[in-house]
Scaffold this active site. Structure first.
Site, PDB file in Angstrom:
ATOM      1  N   GLY A 176       0.830  -1.215   0.000  1.00 17.16           N
ATOM      2  CA  GLY A 176       0.000   0.000   0.000  1.00 17.16           C
ATOM      3  C   GLY A 176       0.860   1.258   0.000  1.00 17.16           C
ATOM      4  CB  THR A 226       2.581   0.897   7.009  1.00 14.95           C
ATOM      5  OG1 THR A 226       1.189   0.801   7.342  1.00 14.95           O
ATOM      6  CG2 THR A 226       3.377   0.504   8.246  1.00 14.95           C
ATOM      7  CG  ASP A 281      -1.772   0.145   8.877  1.00  9.99           C
ATOM      8  OD1 ASP A 281      -2.611   1.058   8.726  1.00  9.99           O
ATOM      9  OD2 ASP A 281      -1.692  -0.848   8.130  1.00  9.99           O
ATOM     10  NE  ARG A 311     -27.103  14.941  13.413  1.00  9.13           N
ATOM     11  CZ  ARG A 311     -27.081  15.430  12.177  1.00  9.13           C
ATOM     12  NH1 ARG A 311     -25.932  15.654  11.564  1.00  9.13           N
ATOM     13  NH2 ARG A 311     -28.205  15.693  11.562  1.00  9.13           N
TER      14      ARG A 311
HETATM   15  O1  F6P Z   1      -1.791  -0.908   5.549  1.00 12.11           O
HETATM   16  C1  F6P Z   1      -2.330   0.313   5.187  1.00 12.11           C
HETATM   17  C2  F6P Z   1      -3.815   0.207   4.976  1.00 12.11           C
HETATM   18  O2  F6P Z   1      -4.308   1.456   4.566  1.00 12.11           O
HETATM   19  C3  F6P Z   1      -4.615  -0.328   6.171  1.00 12.11           C
HETATM   20  O3  F6P Z   1      -4.796   0.648   7.169  1.00 12.11           O
HETATM   21  C4  F6P Z   1      -5.874  -0.799   5.479  1.00 12.11           C
HETATM   22  O4  F6P Z   1      -6.536  -1.798   6.231  1.00 12.11           O
HETATM   23  C5  F6P Z   1      -5.326  -1.362   4.202  1.00 12.11           C
HETATM   24  O5  F6P Z   1      -4.096  -0.716   3.948  1.00 12.11           O
HETATM   25  C6  F6P Z   1      -6.189  -1.183   2.996  1.00 12.11           C
HETATM   26  O6  F6P Z   1      -5.543  -1.845   1.947  1.00 12.11           O
HETATM   27  P1  F6P Z   1      -5.934  -1.776   0.409  1.00 12.11           P
HETATM   28  O7  F6P Z   1      -5.126  -0.654  -0.198  1.00 12.11           O
HETATM   29  O8  F6P Z   1      -5.489  -3.101  -0.122  1.00 12.11           O
HETATM   30  O9  F6P Z   1      -7.401  -1.546   0.329  1.00 12.11           O
END
Ligand code: F6P
Length: 318
Positions: free
Chosen positions: A5, A100, A102, A137
């Site tokens: 990614g 990443t 993440d 909300r």
């Molecule tokens: O690892 C980065 C990330 O954006 C995650 O947070 C997410 O779950 C995943 O990639 C989404 O991946 P894809 O680009 O395959 O939809």
């Protein structure tokens, strides 16, 4: 090459490698679309001029893919032929350099891309406060992070979220609703709930149907817990609840200064490791220093959310 990614900061790492190599008069090839480019011989020379102006740009000028050459023998043969033809002496895989949003890679304190994602989440939570407050909300914000809660915790703490739900700690819906009801009784009829895409309801209070669960936690493509959670919150509190799924917005746009600098330092370290023949290592951040760690240490397991950070997130709940 850049694989997997994309995330903000990839171009900063590419630029750093190209610039550092140019200083030694070492030629660098940019390989397009991850391993696929090496199999298909899709590459170009990454001269100094090829990387001009890319530092602030999101994504990757090299393109990316999740192609795995090890799955097919023919790909490995072609990859080796192209490697020999170009007389490559080393390969910097950005992927092997920890990137990443993440922040879930072992062996490094931070990955680049994470800080940018956190600022995007923070900005979104700040903005959502206006409508939450005006309309009394609950706003549920679903964020990425795959199997860890780094983005949810950091973005939630920075944005002042009232409830933060992460994969590391399954949540009880009754507790979430109690917190929101208490806020309302205290005169705060609005709330922001940040939920990580892989956060799970506790088994004691499972409220998802099997079909919902299968759809939300599909391997490799998470998403949807926000919608299900919002419906449940509205049912148990009676407070009007809306959902915002931030999705790929978190991976886009210009990297923050922190990510630009981290990616640049990782790129330089990767070049130096190649020059010294230190194969099979990853550039990593430990404290304030850039170090190299064996790849095995980096791919061992997920780096789960730090418990101390989780406790901070918990402390500000409601
Ligand atoms: O690892 C980065 C990330 O954006 C995650 O947070 C997410 O779950 C995943 O990639 C989404 O991946 P894809 O680009 O395959 O939809």
């Amino acid at each position: 090459m850049t694989g997997g990614g994309d995330c903000p900061g990839l171009n900063a790492a590419i630029r750093a490698i190209a610039r550092r190599a140019a200083a030694d008069s070492v030629a660098v090839l940019g390989i397009r679309n991850g391993w696929l480019g090496l199999v298909e011989n899709d590459c170009f020379e990454l001269t100094r001029s090829a990387v001009v102006g890319i530092l602030p740009r999101g994504g990757t000028i090299l393109g990316t893919s999740r192609f795995n050459p090890l799955k097919d023998e023919q790909s490995i043969v072609r990859l080796k032929e192209n490697w020999a033809m170009h007389q490559l002496s080393g390969l910097a895989v950005v992927g092997g350099i920890p990137k990443t949003i993440d922040n879930d890679i072992c062996g490094t304190d931070f990955t680049f891309g994470f800080d940018t994602a956190v600022s995007i989440v923070t900005d979104a939570v700040d903005r959502l406060h206006s409508t939450a407050e005006s309309h009394h909300r609950v706003m549920v914000v679903e964020v990425m992070g795959r199997h860890t809660g780094w983005i949810a915790a950091y973005g939630g703490i920075a944005g002042g979220a009232d409830v933060i739900l992460v994969p590391e700690h399954p949540f009880r819906i009754s507790r979430v609703c109690d917190l929101l009801n208490t806020r309302r009784e205290d005169g705060r009829a609005f709330s922001i709930v940040v939920v990580a895409e892989d956060a799970h309801p506790h088994g004691d209070e499972a409220f998802l149907t099997e079909a919902q669960s299968n759809a939300i936690y599909q391997h490799g493509h998470l998403g949807g817990i926000g919608e299900a959670l919002a419906a449940e919150i509205e049912k148990c509190t009676g407070i009007q609840t809306r959902v915002t799924k931030l999705g790929y917005v978190q991976r886009g746009g210009s990297p923050t200064p922190f990510d630009r600098i981290l990616a640049t330092r990782f790129g330089i370290k990767a070049y130096e490791m190649i020059r010294e023949g230190r194969w099979g290592h990853m550039a990593a951040l430990r404290g304030t220093k850039i170090v190299m760690v064996p790849l095995d240490d980096a791919v061992c397991d997920l780096k789960r959310l730090d418990e101390e950070i989780y406790r901070v997130a918990e402390m500000f709940s409601a």
